[in-house]
Scaffold this active site. Structure first.
Site: not given
Ligand code: NDP
Ligand code: VSD
Length: 361
Positions: A78, A80-82, A103, A129, A208, A222, A226
């Protein structure tokens, strides 16, 4: 924010000790009236804490470790993004050899260009993938052996289970959970061998989510995918410790990424209220936390203040290398249960109010 939360926790601990010290001092002064006696009472009061710290220093396992990044091969899925892109960029800036896997080849190429521009480092790209075990094996065979594997890929499609299709449920479980199994299975043999030959510790980091620590409205599938990663990580750490491989589990809150922007388009109202209450973190701040955690072999990486609260509230039987953190956990667990119940009270109240609003409109 993370530095502040760190400071706040430390302040809390310091506050606790200074209060107990002050209480013990005034008590002993009034009771005994002599400075020797008050010192003795102070000693008695602090003794159990000192003994606890000593016991913890002796028993915490695994032992502390430092995992160097310079010159080592870091593979970020992953990437390539975020968060993954920010992680790859930071690892490259710290002198690691970096490979990113995702991907879409054109997004991978864009990420490669962006990292080259920012750091002067040319990263390797792999298109696969993670749901396809053979494709993952082929991709890893084409790459150098990995020292640090960062399983960061992930998909999130929030919706109430009743309204969500089983295809979407399966999609999240297959990418987030099975994809991580595929990657670890494919890289373990060469990682083990490389760690043995080099004598240097290796790392498997898994990204996670806070939704992997607590179940939240709209995240049934989801959260399940996780939460599964935590069981995988805890058990795997037992299995690979003898190979000098160290596991890190990262629990980010909402983080500003292209993925989150997409998620916002379909997030149920209540999910917004609960998950959005903290405000988002920047991808680079999460990447920094994650990379520091990887380098110091931390099993759990919390990213913000709520993350630390969540960590203590859900610590369970997680491994802990730091005797000081183990000490904080022991003192904090009971109180955090109370804080957790307050959060649940507020969440259930929001859900109740929302249902009432829906009924009346
Ligand atoms: N952003 C958020 O609020 C939060 C994110 N997370 C976790 O952090 C991680 C990154 O999230 P974020 O940066 O937001 O995600 P993005 O959607 O910005 O990026 C996701 C990355 O994963 C790759 N990816 C997705 N599916 C596949 C696949 N099947 N095979 C290979 N690569 C794949 C995408 O590339 P491509 O599509 O080209 O395959 C891309 O590079 C994730 O695991 C997410 O669950 C956790 C908490 C909060
Ligand atoms: C005992 C004390 C508790 C303290 C605070 C609890 C706050 C919990 C908030 C949970 C937020 C979950 C965000 C998930 C984001 C994510 O994974 C994505 N954006 C992708 O869907």
């Amino acid at each position: 924010m993370c530095v502040i939360s760190n400071l706040v926790l430390r302040q809390l601990c310091a506050g606790f000790y200074s209060t107990s010290t002050a209480v013990s001092l005034s008590l002993s002064l009034s009771l005994a009236g002599g400075s020797m006696a008050s010192l003795f009472f102070l000693f008695l009061l602090l003794l159990p804490f000192a003994i606890l710290l000593l016991v913890l220093a002796a028993i915490v396992r695994p032992r502390p470790v430092r995992i160097p990044l310079k010159g080592r091969h870091v593979l970020v899925t992953g990437g390539s993004s975020g968060i993954g892109l920010a992680l790859a960029l930071r690892a490259a800036a710290e002198g690691a050899r970096v490979t990113i896997l995702a991907r879409d080849p054109s997004r991978l190429q864009d990420a490669r260009d962006a990292i080259l521009l920012a750091t002067g480092v040319d990263v390797t790209i792999l298109a696969a993938d993670v749901r396809d075990p053979e494709a993952v094996c082929r991709a890893l065979e084409a790459a150098d052996p990995v020292d640090v594997l960062v399983c960061n890929h992930g998909v999130f499609l929030p919706q109430e289970l009743e309204r969500q299709s089983l295809e979407e449920v399966r999609f999240m479980v297959e990418v987030n959970l099975m994809g991580t199994f595929h990657l670890i299975k494919a890289s373990l043999p060469t990682m083990k061998q490389r760690a043995k030959e080099s004598g240097l510790p290796a790392s498997i980091a898994i990204v996670s989510s806070q939704a992997g620590q607590v179940g939240i409205y709209g995240y049934t599938a989801y959260s399940a995918s996780k939460f599964g990663l935590r069981g995988l990580a805890e058990a795997l750490q037992h299995e690979v410790i003898a190979d000098n491989i160290h596991i890190t589990l990262v629990f980010p809150p909402d983080t500003d990424t292209p993925g989150l922007a997409e998620e916002h388009k379909r997030r149920p109202e209540i999910t917004k209220v609960i998950a959005g209450s903290q405000g988002g973190m920047k991808a680079d701040d999460v990447a920094k936390k994650a990379l520091n955690g990887i380098k110091s072999g931390q099993f759990v990486v919390a990213c913000n203040f709520e993350g630390y609260l969540l960590h203590v509230a859900t610590v369970g039987l997680s491994p802990q290398r730091s005797y000081f953190m183990a000490f904080v956990e022991i003192l904090g667990v009971g109180f955090m249960r109370f804080v957790a119940l307050c959060y649940q009270w507020s969440w259930f109240t929001s859900i109740e109010k929302w249902h009432a609003k829906m009924k009346s409109s």
